[in-house]
Design an enzyme around this catalytic site. Structure first.
Site: not given
Lengths: 333, 333, 333, 333
Positions: C144-145
């Site tokens: 995930g970012c």
């Protein structure tokens, strides 16, 4: 109890700004706000900037609006005419939508589609004689937001015979709230950030309205979407008809207009200075290289371009001072 | 070892972009970067986007530049001419400043002040024959950023006899990096946010450059500062000389230009699509209401408008493919 | 012919960035890009920053992807697992979505809903031993970012026993591209301008991923939407376990990581410096008043947080240098 | 004639907002505005949003302020104490600067440098008993803008024994107007666009003020500069002392506060909703994963964080309703 006010279609941006202005208006009492999809929701769930307002959206029907003294219509085009036709004659109505702006039914059909509902009094008090016409009208059509900006810049020059109406060139940029609140991909923050984006080049629906209100006969209008929430900056150029001092023409035209400010020489209008207020800032000159007249106008598309103008019109319709509940001043920075 | 490159005045925005492009260039090796006030500082203390680059700013003197094969000058106007005069003849020089753009010394003095240093080869490869002139020059003057945008939009139409050069109207907006990195109040983020602000109306120093490069004889140019860091959007209108298809003219003019994209019909250029790349996007049409030709151009003022163009010119000067180390593509959103 | 690459779900923001990176990659050849709603459209109609790319979106089916050597999946969660299950075993796959990140199926179901597809090799090469695991995997789950940002800041401190894993407090703000390209009202430019807006407070789906990858056992995570298109800034604080020099821990952890930069003392990371590149910038210290360790990390959510990281992983999977086709440097300003 | 008001140091952002608020205040009449460098200039040359105001900046001296009934000081720290010492005792003074906020002279010297001028009544009416103290004071020290946000979020929880004062973690981001109007490179629009940038990590001068006003004994405070002109969003977390309902504590603390809105459950504060108004929006909860209390507060740093708060204090000092001339509502979008 003051004047009872209803706003139809109050869930959008112009509607929200209208609710904010009405909350601070000393004579207008908001009694009803309607919205279709948001009916039943508290106002401040839809407009978080109004946190604490204790009112709930009603469904948009003629019945809930009929006992107001004043109704503002902030509906998509086509819808306001249908609703207005079902409101009692004695209710004063200001339509923020486009349905009743154009005199020319063909132009209406060409730019908006569908049947034309007919024209109401055009709601720009700063045009000659218009303040008086508005004051005696029960139906007033607010102007388009680009139209307000461009008409204020251009109309006096053509009226004074100073500008050639046949070759007017306008480039105007607007903040995104002018495009409304509907969820569209090209209006996403990710798309708009850092972006200037022209659209409807030569084909914007405000073209016939601007021509009608200014007398321009040839108009090149390029609208641009700008990366900011509010504000319109219009650059208007036209060929002069002779030796012309455009500042003098504008100064005379707006000598008694409380919301139109011709800036001192050397200062050009910019949009941030008008945010949240009802002012239009103007500056004019003659382009050294081309000899064209150039007028720059700035205003808040939700203020003087929509909700503020609507309140100004309503003030006139009820015999109140034009400036009641409105501010000349912007919120900056 | 590749071609040895120095950048003078590398602490500003165009300089920083140049350093970024050089870091990814397969043939150019950055050996020296100079700055006056930042001499002695690591490059990445001044340009945090270059974190990890292991180089320190030198003082800007002819000596530190003299043994480079290629020198880029990114200095304030007036300074680059003085420095260039002291560089060895065999060093190839691309000047990102204004000093050597204008042929007309009077125009120089009127718009910039001071003595004119004389003109170099004009660094816009997409003009007819210019690619070849640049390839055989040792001194090339990069264009102004507005000028690049407007010249690319306008020059082919005038050259083809399609547009009347006597009445060209341009409104162009630029991101703030075009105004440089000096600390000025009107460029503060607080001032610029949400603001469109015209400046130097009818008096911008790129007017003579645009006229020189396009053949326009009457030019109304209104520049606008826009609330975004990069990008120029220019709307150029002119009267047609007859039945003209401006798209056809542009398509032919740029058939072999790798960085100029005439967009498919129906899509208008917008600045965000060009950020970080070396492309200029174009679209053209005829305004229905006014009959004027309208061309819209977008590019990155630090890319195709400055550092990217400079690298493109340098590629040509060294016989490299024009596109070496440059990208057509923007960083979006 | 190089390595044949396909991107599934390439119409969104991470997909668009991936297409941009692939266009500049010397070993990966884009042969197929798919999208569901945009099938049949040219890539540059959907991604105007790629103007000139000559490819058309295909429908997203296993068949069009099956003969690629490498497939990137940029699909909504749930969809990538279904598609991946139908791809041949020898095709290398990097999933930019969430489907294969979590080892704990219960956590998956709680935060994402539905059945858990099982975990793949976690795609953060900078974790100890992970570079080698990725190099020998045919299936890799991009992080995930937010997770990438926070894990890079926190993991070494917990691994070194320097930070108490039981009371980690993180506030992280992201640009709007992290929220995707679907048209939603709260992501409109008008809503986001000038706005900082927390969301999913204490309930973000990256919480279990961060805990899994760092060993944190108690994590307060407040995500905030910020008015910018790209970038994540994470402020991570934790109680130290004793006398700790967090800079020394991070310096050692990332001594060989080309994309993680511990900034010199006195400089704090900020997002704009990482835009468009694949770097993560870090700084750390001990808060004087509270004694807490504080680490700040910045990266581009579409770069090191998504598409750049995906290319970095794919490079490793194909035995290429980790940095192939990627830049450490940001596009600024 | 109403109450005669002077503003010293009115050329900055807080000063400009104060002038705007005073222009709409029914009891306060602006008679004097001073500025050092801008003395002699019209107010609207410095604050274009006030176009049409007919007043000129005076030089900042005690004499020009002495015959006002009320003086607002919006001066750099150090300067307001020197000036205040020379004002007549009967003139009521609200200091928007930091000079008189801190009781602890050592803390003053450590964070601000120089000699401590002594503390005045702390200008946050929402603290217990403070409304009354302000009403009977002739000298009131407005709070810091971060301090206002964080104290409103935190003070009731510590006062109620609900939050452990020894380990409070705050991350708060502010719009750029909080950094003032002086021309500095790092505040340029080009630098700030798209950027989140932490600064003074663990060392911000509001730390001792927050501790003094809340009773916090250990405070980790990370301020972040955000790409927007106005607004502060503070995320405050603390360990609970037992079973605590933070919403109930806040609801009780602010039951009678017209400008502090605890939002309905499920809605989190965001800054845009408070722009231009005097409200502070709050929401609170318990973080599921970590068990920490979390309170988020949003306000306009120039409104409730500075000029609006100053007017609110002045209203109390003159026995006016607290809300006179102030709006609860924000200007959005």
């Amino acid at each position: 109890m003051g004047i009872r006010v209803a706003v139809a279609g109050a869930s959008g941006y112009a509607g929200g700004e209208l609710l904010r202005l009405l909350a601070g208006h000393p004579e207008f009492d908001l009694v009803t706000a309607t919205a279709h999809r948001q009916a039943g929701q508290p106002l401040d769930a839809v407009h978080p900037q109004l946190a604490g307002v204790d009112l709930t959206f009603a469904e948009t029907t003629p019945d809930v609006l009929a006992d107001a003294d004043l109704v503002f219509l902030a509906l998509p085009h086509g819808e306001s005419a249908a609703l207005a036709a079902r409101l009692p004659a004695q209710v004063r109505v200001v339509d923020l939508g486009a349905d009743h702006r154009l005199v020319d039914g063909d132009a209406w059909t060409r730019y908006y589609g569908g049947a034309h509902a007919g024209a109401w009094t055009y709601g720009l008090p700063e045009l000659p004689g218009q303040r008086e016409r508005i004051a005696t009208s029960t139906r007033v059509a607010n102007t388009g937001c680009y139209a307000a900006t461009i008409v204020l810049a251009l109309a006096p020059l053509i009226a004074a015979g100073a500008a050639n109406p046949a070759d007017v060139v306008v480039v105007a940029a607007s903040g995104t709230s002018g495009a409304g609140r509907a969820a569209k991909t090209h209006l996403l923050a990710s798309e708009v950030a850092g972006d200037l984006s022209p659209y409807k080049v030569g084909a914007h629906q405000h073209v016939p309205e601007i021509k009608q209100a200014t007398g321009a006969t040839g108009l090149s209008f390029t609208p641009v979407l700008a990366p900011m929430p509010r504000g319109i900056l219009a650059t208007v150029t036209a060929l002069p008809t002779g030796e012309v001092d455009p500042r003098a023409v504008l100064a005379q035209a707006y000598a008694d207009a409380p919301f139109v400010h011709l800036l001192p020489e050397g200062r050009w209008p910019h949009t941030a200075a008008t945010l949240g207020g009802n002012s239009c800032h103007l500056q004019a000159g003659v382009d050294v290289d081309s000899g064209r007249l150039i007028v720059v106008a700035a205003l808040d598309n939700l203020g003087k371009g929509a909700a503020g103008q609507a309140v100004q019109n309503a003030n006139l319709m009820f015999g109140l001072p034009e400036t009641t509940g409105l501010s000349c001043f912007g919120v900056a920075p």
